[in-house]
Scaffold this active site. Structure first.
Site, short mmCIF file in Angstrom:
data_model
loop_
_atom_site.label_atom_id
_atom_site.label_comp_id
_atom_site.label_asym_id
_atom_site.label_seq_id
_atom_site.Cartn_x
_atom_site.Cartn_y
_atom_site.Cartn_z
N TYR A 1 -27.06 15.33 65.82
CA TYR A 1 -28.32 14.60 65.91
C TYR A 1 -29.43 15.57 66.31
CZ TYR A 1 -25.44 10.34 65.85
OH TYR A 1 -24.54 9.35 65.52
N GLY B 1 -30.01 1.09 68.85
CA GLY B 1 -30.99 2.16 69.00
C GLY B 1 -32.25 1.53 69.56
N GLN C 1 -37.06 -3.28 73.90
CA GLN C 1 -36.02 -3.54 72.90
C GLN C 1 -34.65 -3.59 73.56
OE1 GLN C 1 -37.01 -0.19 70.38
NE2 GLN C 1 -37.97 -1.53 68.86
N GLU D 1 -34.26 -6.92 75.37
CA GLU D 1 -33.96 -8.04 74.47
C GLU D 1 -32.51 -8.00 73.99
OE1 GLU D 1 -35.10 -8.91 69.89
OE2 GLU D 1 -36.80 -9.03 71.28
#
Length: 324
Positions: free
Chosen positions: A54, A284, A290, A293
């Site tokens: 990555y 991700g 995010q 949630e």
């Protein structure tokens, strides 16, 4: 946050994991990346997944900085080996040389003494499986790795590896990391049955189909600014989902989620976690919100009637094959 055993091992991982593919060390600036990782940890996520490939190790370096203030035993750190890390003929694959060298390099970038879960990022058709498994077993014996896993291996490849490990008295693989979401379900046919039989747990990536299953993309509408699909560095992985047939079905799934008074992303994650063989769904995130949630999907039970509604919608998506 709820936790599940990873395969037949005693290792427990959070039902929601945090990954760094296409985000940390690349598309998301370092400060935001660290904020996401810290928020994930605070919310009970203990499983953090990355890979040497990555952004050529940059994602591992970000994880080092983000996790350095936490007790090492409090989180499960996973990374991978296979993809090219240089131009040389031995700078890729699953040869003993590459596995050992890349494990050492990952340990340095991550700033840790051991890797909890070291995974073969893909199957290597040019290296004997026994050679790869023996190298992994040696790393475990040395204490540099605690458990071994693979990513995107077929049922036949998993079966072969299990038999070799048993025959040669090598430590067993405990995990497989495939793509799995409402749109991509190939593992249900053979991979999950074989894995259940052999004690291998799934830690699935792209459970939200690159963000499609958040409902942010609408049929016949422009792509939202600053979304993953609008970013040229990351959108090549999402373009295959961006067609009106898929997006129309997604809107119907969103209606089902609304009826349950949950977000579509939470429904999609809970749907993945309905499979007992799935140990963790790796999300991700580019913003802490995010993460907040998505973690609400842990422990969410989908009523049987809603599962039937979801299945009816998904059956209408014919032969969908994404690029990943």
């Amino acid at each position: 946050m709820k936790y599940r055993r990873l395969g037949n091992s005693g290792l427990k991982v959070s039902e929601i994991g945090l990954g760094s593919w296409l985000t940390y060390g690349s598309a998301v600036e370092k400060e935001k990346s660290i904020s996401c990782i810290h928020r994930a940890y605070d919310l009970g996520i203990n499983f953090f997944d990355t890979a040497n490939a990555y952004n050529k190790g940059a994602a591992e370096t970000v994880l080092k900085e983000a996790l350095q203030d936490y007790t090492r035993s409090s989180y499960v750190l996973a990374t991978k080996v296979f993809f090219p890390m240089g131009a040389g003929p031995n700078d890729r694959g699953l040869s003993r040389k590459h596995i050992i060298e890349q494990c050492e390099a990952s340990l340095k970038r991550l700033g840790v003494d051991y890797i909890d879960l070291y995974q073969f990022h893909r199957y290597d058709h040019e290296t004997p499986v026994e050679e790869s498994l023996r190298a992994l077993d040696d790393l475990i014996a040395q204490g540099k790795v605690l458990y071994g896993g693979v990513s995107e291996w077929s049922a036949a490849q998993l079966t072969d590896a299990v038999h070799i490990a048993k025959e040669k008295n090598l430590r067993p693989l405990i995990s497989n990391q495939p793509i799995y979401n409402m749109m991509v379900r190939y593992i249900e046919k053979e991979v999950i049955p074989v894995s259940e039989k052999e004690g291998i747990g799934q830690v699935v990536f792209s459970p939200l189909a690159q963000g499609i299953l958040t409902g942010k993309y609408k049929p016949n509408e422009q792509i939202p600014a600053k979304s993953r699909a609008a970013n040229d560095d990351t959108n090549k992985w999402i373009t295959s989902y961006l067609n009106d047939e898929v997006l129309t079905r997604v809107q119907r799934l969103s209606d089902i989620a609304s009826g349950l008074e949950v977000e579509l992303s939470q429904l999609a994650l809970a749907w993945v976690l309905r499979q007992p063989n799935v140990s963790s769904a790796i999300i991700g995130a580019s913003r802490p919100e995010q993460v907040e949630e998505n973690v609400k999907a842990s422990g969410l039970e989908i009523p049987a009637s809603a599962l039937d509604e979801v299945e009816a919608v998904l059956k209408e998506i014919n032969d969908f094959v994404p690029i990943w």
